[in-house]
Motif scaffolding. Structure first.
Motif, PDB file in Angstrom:
ATOM      1  N   GLY A 103      48.581  52.765  31.441  1.00 25.39           N
ATOM      2  CA  GLY A 103      48.454  54.078  32.043  1.00 25.39           C
ATOM      3  C   GLY A 103      47.711  54.088  33.367  1.00 25.39           C
ATOM      4  N   LEU A 104      47.325  52.919  33.874  1.00 26.76           N
ATOM      5  CA  LEU A 104      46.618  52.872  35.144  1.00 26.76           C
ATOM      6  C   LEU A 104      47.562  53.250  36.283  1.00 26.76           C
ATOM      7  N   ARG A 105      47.133  54.203  37.099  1.00 26.84           N
ATOM      8  CA  ARG A 105      47.947  54.647  38.211  1.00 26.84           C
ATOM      9  C   ARG A 105      47.668  53.779  39.447  1.00 26.84           C
ATOM     10  N   ALA A 106      48.651  53.714  40.325  1.00 23.28           N
ATOM     11  CA  ALA A 106      48.536  52.966  41.583  1.00 23.28           C
ATOM     12  C   ALA A 106      48.189  51.501  41.344  1.00 23.28           C
ATOM     13  N   ARG A 107      48.740  50.926  40.274  1.00 21.29           N
ATOM     14  CA  ARG A 107      48.451  49.536  39.942  1.00 21.29           C
ATOM     15  C   ARG A 107      48.921  48.588  41.046  1.00 21.29           C
ATOM     16  N   ASP A 108      50.108  48.839  41.568  1.00 22.84           N
ATOM     17  CA  ASP A 108      50.629  47.977  42.639  1.00 22.84           C
ATOM     18  C   ASP A 108      49.760  48.048  43.887  1.00 22.84           C
ATOM     19  N   LEU A 109      49.223  49.232  44.182  1.00 23.94           N
ATOM     20  CA  LEU A 109      48.338  49.372  45.339  1.00 23.94           C
ATOM     21  C   LEU A 109      47.082  48.537  45.156  1.00 23.94           C
ATOM     22  N   PHE A 110      46.514  48.547  43.958  1.00 22.67           N
ATOM     23  CA  PHE A 110      45.321  47.743  43.686  1.00 22.67           C
ATOM     24  C   PHE A 110      45.632  46.253  43.798  1.00 22.67           C
ATOM     25  N   ARG A 111      46.789  45.847  43.318  1.00 23.63           N
ATOM     26  CA  ARG A 111      47.175  44.433  43.411  1.00 23.63           C
ATOM     27  C   ARG A 111      47.211  43.990  44.872  1.00 23.63           C
ATOM     28  N   VAL A 112      47.880  44.771  45.704  1.00 22.47           N
ATOM     29  CA  VAL A 112      47.990  44.419  47.114  1.00 22.47           C
ATOM     30  C   VAL A 112      46.614  44.400  47.768  1.00 22.47           C
ATOM     31  N   THR A 113      45.775  45.371  47.419  1.00 26.50           N
ATOM     32  CA  THR A 113      44.445  45.458  48.015  1.00 26.50           C
ATOM     33  C   THR A 113      43.613  44.226  47.699  1.00 26.50           C
ATOM     34  N   PHE A 114      43.650  43.794  46.458  1.00 27.53           N
ATOM     35  CA  PHE A 114      42.867  42.612  46.076  1.00 27.53           C
ATOM     36  C   PHE A 114      43.447  41.326  46.652  1.00 27.53           C
ATOM     37  N   PHE A 115      44.757  41.312  46.902  1.00 26.85           N
ATOM     38  CA  PHE A 115      45.387  40.077  47.378  1.00 26.85           C
ATOM     39  C   PHE A 115      45.323  39.931  48.895  1.00 26.85           C
ATOM     40  N   ILE A 116      45.101  41.009  49.622  1.00 23.15           N
ATOM     41  CA  ILE A 116      45.107  40.962  51.096  1.00 23.15           C
ATOM     42  C   ILE A 116      44.169  39.900  51.666  1.00 23.15           C
ATOM     43  N   PRO A 117      42.917  39.758  51.160  1.00 21.16           N
ATOM     44  CA  PRO A 117      42.037  38.736  51.759  1.00 21.16           C
ATOM     45  C   PRO A 117      42.628  37.333  51.762  1.00 21.16           C
ATOM     46  N   MET A 118      43.504  37.053  50.795  1.00 23.52           N
ATOM     47  CA  MET A 118      44.065  35.710  50.700  1.00 23.52           C
ATOM     48  C   MET A 118      45.039  35.420  51.834  1.00 23.52           C
ATOM     49  N   VAL A 119      45.696  36.440  52.361  1.00 24.25           N
ATOM     50  CA  VAL A 119      46.701  36.211  53.397  1.00 24.25           C
ATOM     51  C   VAL A 119      46.114  36.326  54.799  1.00 24.25           C
ATOM     52  N   LEU A 120      44.851  36.714  54.910  1.00 28.27           N
ATOM     53  CA  LEU A 120      44.216  36.798  56.219  1.00 28.27           C
ATOM     54  C   LEU A 120      43.845  35.407  56.717  1.00 28.27           C
ATOM     55  N   SER A 121      43.847  35.253  58.019  1.00 31.76           N
ATOM     56  CA  SER A 121      43.462  33.979  58.631  1.00 31.76           C
ATOM     57  C   SER A 121      41.966  33.733  58.432  1.00 31.76           C
ATOM     58  N   PRO A 122      41.576  32.499  58.100  1.00 31.64           N
ATOM     59  CA  PRO A 122      40.140  32.197  57.985  1.00 31.64           C
ATOM     60  C   PRO A 122      39.365  32.491  59.258  1.00 31.64           C
ATOM     61  N   ILE A 123      40.017  32.367  60.407  1.00 30.24           N
ATOM     62  CA  ILE A 123      39.360  32.676  61.672  1.00 30.24           C
ATOM     63  C   ILE A 123      38.983  34.151  61.723  1.00 30.24           C
ATOM     64  N   VAL A 124      39.908  35.013  61.308  1.00 29.38           N
ATOM     65  CA  VAL A 124      39.651  36.455  61.292  1.00 29.38           C
ATOM     66  C   VAL A 124      38.525  36.787  60.318  1.00 29.38           C
ATOM     67  N   ILE A 125      38.570  36.154  59.146  1.00 33.33           N
ATOM     68  CA  ILE A 125      37.535  36.400  58.145  1.00 33.33           C
ATOM     69  C   ILE A 125      36.170  35.983  58.670  1.00 33.33           C
ATOM     70  N   ALA A 126      36.100  34.825  59.299  1.00 31.94           N
ATOM     71  CA  ALA A 126      34.830  34.347  59.845  1.00 31.94           C
ATOM     72  C   ALA A 126      34.310  35.278  60.925  1.00 31.94           C
ATOM     73  N   LEU A 127      35.196  35.752  61.794  1.00 36.70           N
ATOM     74  CA  LEU A 127      34.779  36.655  62.861  1.00 36.70           C
ATOM     75  C   LEU A 127      34.248  37.964  62.292  1.00 36.70           C
ATOM     76  N   VAL A 128      34.948  38.519  61.323  1.00 37.61           N
ATOM     77  CA  VAL A 128      34.526  39.794  60.736  1.00 37.61           C
ATOM     78  C   VAL A 128      33.177  39.659  60.052  1.00 37.61           C
ATOM     79  N   TYR A 129      33.005  38.617  59.245  1.00 43.56           N
ATOM     80  CA  TYR A 129      31.748  38.472  58.517  1.00 43.56           C
ATOM     81  C   TYR A 129      30.605  38.056  59.432  1.00 43.56           C
ATOM     82  N   SER A 130      30.911  37.358  60.494  1.00 45.01           N
ATOM     83  CA  SER A 130      29.851  37.054  61.460  1.00 45.01           C
ATOM     84  C   SER A 130      29.331  38.325  62.111  1.00 45.01           C
ATOM     85  N   LEU A 131      30.229  39.263  62.376  1.00 43.85           N
ATOM     86  CA  LEU A 131      29.814  40.547  62.935  1.00 43.85           C
ATOM     87  C   LEU A 131      29.078  41.395  61.904  1.00 43.85           C
ATOM     88  N   LEU A 132      29.554  41.383  60.682  1.00 42.98           N
ATOM     89  CA  LEU A 132      28.917  42.187  59.639  1.00 42.98           C
ATOM     90  C   LEU A 132      27.511  41.697  59.315  1.00 42.98           C
TER      91      LEU A 132
END
Length: 298
Positions: A103-132
């Motif tokens: 009965g969980l709604r928007a299950r597919d949206l949650f799946r995509v949200t949790f999986f997005i970090p995996m498809v991001l470039s490590p360079i982008v991740i490093a830049l974002v977290y360095s700024l944060l």
């Protein structure tokens, strides 16, 4: 034209399957066995990348045993392995369990949200977290300063907090990827088992330990072993976010190999460290395979 003798025809039929699987073994030998053998030979030489390698026997391994930087790298790699096994993997299982709720709604949206970090470039991740996580201008310190009046934490410069920061990035990046495996396993557990447990009066915890965990055991074993191997060879996150610092507090074995080879041109020494990493990872992986009964039907 006469037909070939029955004996020759029989041999051809027997050899046909081997002809079909031969390309795999040829490629495996070229791209796995040959590089491993070359790496082992190189680990017993002294070579700067040019000229002829000088054979030095086991001297590189003896030097590694006395190298405090290598010991530090092993310890840091162990810490990241523990974070992966005892934080990332359980978190992925809990998230998958939540996403598998009926009965969980928007299950597919949650799946995509949790999986997005995996498809991001490590360079982008490093830049974002360095700024944060920047000490002076980072968003995290700005929020802490606005809410609590404290915002001078050096997330990437403090030895302990640097490990915590890299561990958090590991959690954020990999938990969604592992969640996909667990969610697929949970959906394959027969519904009748849960109904039987409910009839028997089993509570949520009892159902989880008696029905869910046994039902997803093969996938759990696969996730544990692959997470261990990946964390043992960790390179991208500490290299891009902290550069192995402060000092050598986030230096991993993979980074040690990189520095020895490309910063100091000690290719034989780097190969020796790589061989040690390979042997350790292979041995522990085989031990995990036995403990988790991977590949066994009973």
């Amino acid at each position: 034209m006469t037909s070939p003798p029955a004996g020759r025809d029989g041999r051809r039929r027997q050899l046909a399957p081997y002809a079909f699987i031969a390309p795999f073994y040829v490629l495996y030998g070229l791209f796995m066995i040959v590089p491993i053998a070359a790496g082992v030979y190189l680990s017993m030489t002294e070579w700067v990348g040019l000229g002829t390698p000088e054979f030095v026997g086991l001297d590189n391994f003896a030097n590694l045993a006395r190298d405090t930087s290598f010991h530090k790298a092993l310890g840091n790699s162990l810490i990241f392995v523990l974070i992966s096994l005892f934080l990332v993997v359980p978190a992925a299982l809990l998230i998958a369990q939540a996403l598998n709720t009926r009965g969980l709604r928007a299950r597919d949206l949650f799946r995509v949200t949790f999986f997005i970090p995996m498809v991001l470039s490590p360079i982008v991740i490093a830049l974002v977290y360095s700024l944060l996580l920047d000490r002076d201008y980072g968003l995290v310190n700005s929020v802490l300063r606005a809410l609590f009046g404290t915002g001078t934490t050096d997330w990437l410069g403090d030895p302990t907090l640097a490990k915590v920061s890299v561990g958090f990035v590991l959690l954020w990046r990999w938990v969604g990827y592992l969640t996909i495996f667990f969610l697929a396993a949970l959906q394959a557990v027969p519904r009748e088992r849960y109904e039987a447990a409910e009839i028997d009066g089993a509570g949520p915890w009892r159902t989880f330990t008696a029905v869910t965990l046994p039902g997803i055991r093969p996938v759990t074993a696969f996730v544990v072993v692959t997470s261990f191997i990946g964390a043992s060879q960790l390179f991208d996150e500490p290299f891009l976010i902290t550069g192995g610092g402060p000092g050598e507090e986030t230096l991993t074995v993979a980074m040690f190999v990189y520095r020895a080879a490309f910063d100091r041109q000690q290719f034989g020494y780097a190969a020796a460290a790589g061989v040690v990493l390979f042997v350790v990872v292979f041995a522990i992986s085989q031990l995990l395979n036995r403990l988790l009964s991977i590949g066994r039907t009973s």
